[in-house]
Design a protein around this motif. Structure first.
Motif, PDB file in Angstrom:
ATOM      1  N   GLY A   1       0.604  -1.145  -0.448  1.00 33.93           N
ATOM      2  CA  GLY A   1       0.279   0.151  -0.070  1.00 33.93           C
ATOM      3  C   GLY A   1       0.086   1.278  -0.074  1.00 33.93           C
ATOM      4  O   GLY A   1       0.250   2.125  -0.770  1.00 33.93           O
ATOM      5  N   LEU A   2       1.850   1.271   1.326  1.00 34.51           N
ATOM      6  CA  LEU A   2       2.872   2.561   0.894  1.00 34.51           C
ATOM      7  C   LEU A   2       3.421   2.898   0.096  1.00 34.51           C
ATOM      8  O   LEU A   2       3.252   4.034  -0.555  1.00 34.51           O
ATOM      9  N   ARG A   3       4.413   1.887  -0.506  1.00 30.24           N
ATOM     10  CA  ARG A   3       4.925   2.207  -2.145  1.00 30.24           C
ATOM     11  C   ARG A   3       3.834   2.952  -3.528  1.00 30.24           C
ATOM     12  O   ARG A   3       3.582   3.567  -4.696  1.00 30.24           O
ATOM     13  N   LEU A   4       2.437   2.357  -3.580  1.00 28.73           N
ATOM     14  CA  LEU A   4       1.537   2.940  -4.613  1.00 28.73           C
ATOM     15  C   LEU A   4       1.073   4.088  -3.779  1.00 28.73           C
ATOM     16  O   LEU A   4       1.090   5.714  -4.368  1.00 28.73           O
ATOM     17  N   LEU A   5       0.706   4.845  -2.820  1.00 28.97           N
ATOM     18  CA  LEU A   5       0.259   5.898  -2.129  1.00 28.97           C
ATOM     19  C   LEU A   5       1.401   6.459  -2.252  1.00 28.97           C
ATOM     20  O   LEU A   5       1.112   8.253  -2.827  1.00 28.97           O
ATOM     21  N   LEU A   6       3.408   5.947  -2.077  1.00 29.27           N
ATOM     22  CA  LEU A   6       3.724   7.467  -1.866  1.00 29.27           C
ATOM     23  C   LEU A   6       4.519   8.260  -3.318  1.00 29.27           C
ATOM     24  O   LEU A   6       4.530   9.071  -3.768  1.00 29.27           O
ATOM     25  N   ALA A   7       3.834   7.334  -4.853  1.00 29.14           N
ATOM     26  CA  ALA A   7       3.738   7.154  -5.739  1.00 29.14           C
ATOM     27  C   ALA A   7       2.617   8.259  -5.992  1.00 29.14           C
ATOM     28  O   ALA A   7       3.444   8.446  -7.318  1.00 29.14           O
ATOM     29  N   GLY A   8       1.889   8.460  -5.769  1.00 26.49           N
ATOM     30  CA  GLY A   8       0.419   8.596  -6.544  1.00 26.49           C
ATOM     31  C   GLY A   8       0.247   9.620  -5.558  1.00 26.49           C
ATOM     32  O   GLY A   8      -0.291  11.003  -6.097  1.00 26.49           O
ATOM     33  N   ILE A   9       0.319  10.356  -3.954  1.00 24.48           N
ATOM     34  CA  ILE A   9       0.110  11.290  -3.208  1.00 24.48           C
ATOM     35  C   ILE A   9       0.211  12.711  -4.573  1.00 24.48           C
ATOM     36  O   ILE A   9      -0.460  13.717  -3.562  1.00 24.48           O
TER      37      ILE A   9
END
Length: 382
Positions: free
Chosen positions: A214-222
Motif C-alpha cells: 500500500g505504501l509504495r502505491l500511496l507514495l507514488a501517487g500522493i
C-alpha cells in the motif's frame, strides 16, 4: 450473523453498480448514510437512479465530521423509523464509520448507548447488510472491523466482526472531487497507517506485506493526486489506501494516531493532518530507540527491519532520515507541519495533548513512552 470477508468491486464508475449489489443481497429497504457535501460533489449521488422501483431508499447525513454519540443516537432514530434491511455508507471515514455504528448498535436504547460505546462487548453481530463506498482515499474504513465515536472529547473505538461490510465498492473517480487540503489530509492518513502498521506491536507478516504494498502505491501517487488528480494517481491512492486499511485491520494503529484524537476534537484539526503532525517526531524517536526502550513483546531485529522498510519506501537514506523525509512530504502537499500552525502554542497545551493520549493505541506502539516523554516529543513538533 457474522460477515464473511467483504466482496470488493473496483473500477472507475463502479459506484453505478452499488444499487444492484445491494439488491442482490436481498435488500428492499435501504438507508444510505453519506457525507453532507461529498455525496453530490463526488458524483456518488448519481447511483441513486439505479435503485429499482421496489426498493425503498432513505438518505441520511445528520452527523458531525467526527461522529459523536449524540449523532449515533439520531441515526438510530432513523433506523427505527425506516427499519432497513441494509445500510450503505458512502463518503469519507466518518460516513462509513457511522454506517457501521448504526448496524452494530441497532436496538441499543439511548439511555444505554454511552455505556455500550465505552465498555460494551465486541460488536460481532448485526441484523442488517452493510455495503461501504469511500469517496476519499485515506481512512480504509471499508476494510476495518472498528469505528470511531466520540463521547465528549474522549474517543472510543467500537470493534468486532459485525463492523466488516458484506461488500465494498472502490471507485477512484469519486476521490478526485475533494479540495487539495482534503486530498492531502486523507492521503497522508493512509501513509501514516501504513508506516504505523509496519512497526505495530500487533502486526504480523500479512499486515506488514499489505502495508508495504500500500505504501509504495500511496507514495507514488500522493503528490500528483493533491496537485492535479488524474486517473493513474487516483487509482494508486484508492488501491493503496484500501491495502493499508486491510493492514491496520490486523495490526491497528500506534502512537501518532493515539495523540491525534484530542487535536481533532479540541483544535479542529482534520484527522489525517493531526496524525501527520506528530509522525515525523515518532519516526525520529523510533530511529534512535535501543532495545531497552522496546516493549518486551517486540523483537529488536524485526523492529529494525520495519524501520529499514519505512526508510526504503520514503526514499530516505536510513531510519534517522525518515522523519525529515516525511515532514518534507507533508509540506510539499500543502500541510502545515508545526503544532503552532494549528493553534497549539504553549507548553501547557502540549502537555494537555500528551495527557489525553489514547492508551489503547499507545499500547500498540513498539517503543514505550511516558506521558512526559510524549510531551517532550510533541514539543519538538511545536
Amino acid at each position: 450473523m457474522s460477515p464473511r470477508r467483504p466482496v470488493v468491486r473496483y473500477g472507475r464508475g463502479a459506484i453505478a453498480s452499488l444499487p444492484r449489489l445491494v439488491e442482490g443481497l436481498g435488500a428492499t429497504r435501504v438507508l444510505v448514510v453519506h457525507g453532507a457535501h461529498s455525496f453530490e460533489a463526488s458524483g456518488a449521488s448519481r447511483m441513486m437512479e439505479s435503485f429499482g422501483r421496489r426498493t425503498l431508499v432513505h438518505r441520511w447525513h445528520d452527523f458531525s465530521p467526527n461522529p459523536a454519540v449524540d449523532d449515533v443516537a439520531r441515526g438510530l432514530d432513523a433506523v427505527r423509523e425506516l427499519r432497513p434491511d441494509a445500510v450503505v455508507g458512502v463518503g469519507g471515514g466518518s460516513a462509513m464509520d457511522m454506517a457501521k455504528l448504526l448496524c452494530v448498535l441497532d436496538g441499543v436504547p439511548r439511555a444505554d448507548l454511552e455505556d455500550r460505546v465505552r465498555t460494551g462487548p465486541a460488536a460481532d453481530t448485526r441484523r442488517m447488510k452493510l455495503v461501504l463506498a469511500p469517496t476519499t482515499s485515506g481512512s480504509g474504513s471499508e476494510a476495518t472491523h472498528f469505528a470511531v465515536v466520540y463521547v465528549g472529547d474522549a474517543k472510543y473505538s467500537v470493534a468486532g466482526a459485525g463492523l466488516l461490510p458484506d461488500a465494498a465498492v472502490l471507485d477512484p473517480a469519486l476521490t478526485e472531487s475533494g479540495t487539495p487540503h482534503q486530498r492531502a489530509a486523507s492521503g497522508v492518513d493512509a501513509i501514516a497507517q501504513g508506516i504505523e502498521s509496519l512497526w505495530a506491536v500487533g502486526g504480523d507478516d500479512e499486515s506488514r506485506g499489505l502495508a508495504r504494498r500500500g505504501l509504495r502505491l500511496l507514495l507514488a501517487g500522493i503528490e500528483d493526486f493533491v496537485a492535479a488528480p488524474h486517473a493513474g494517481a487516483a487509482r494508486s491512492m484508492a488501491v493503496g489506501s484500501h491495502l493499508v486499511g486491510r493492514a491496520i485491520n490486523r495490526s491497528k494503529t500506534t502512537g501518532a494516531h493515539a495523540l491525534s484524537y484530542r487535536m481533532t476534537s479540541r483544535y479542529g484539526v482534520s484527522h489525517g493532518h493531526a496524525v501527520a503532525l506528530s509522525l515525523g517526531a515518532f519516526l525520529d524517536a523510533h530511529a534512535h530507540a535501543d532495545a531497552s526502550d522496546l516493549r518486551t513483546s517486540v523483537r529488536p531485529s524485526e523492529y529494525r527491519r520495519a524501520l529499514d522498510d519505512i526508510a526504503g519506501v520514503l526514499g530516505a537514506s536510513g531510519p534517522a532520515a525518515s522523519g525529515a523525509r516525511f515532514v518534507a512530504l507533508g509540506r510539499r502537499i500543502g500541510l502545515p507541519m508545526r503544532l503552532a500552525d494549528v493553534g497549539v502554542r504553549t507548553e501547557p497545551e502540549v502537555r494537555g495533548l500528551a495527557a489525553a493520549v489514547n492508551a489503547e493505541r499507545l499500547s500498540n506502539n513498539p517503543v514505550r513512552f511516558s506521558q512526559d516523554e510524549l510531551a517532550d516529543l510533541l514539543m519538538r513538533c511545536s
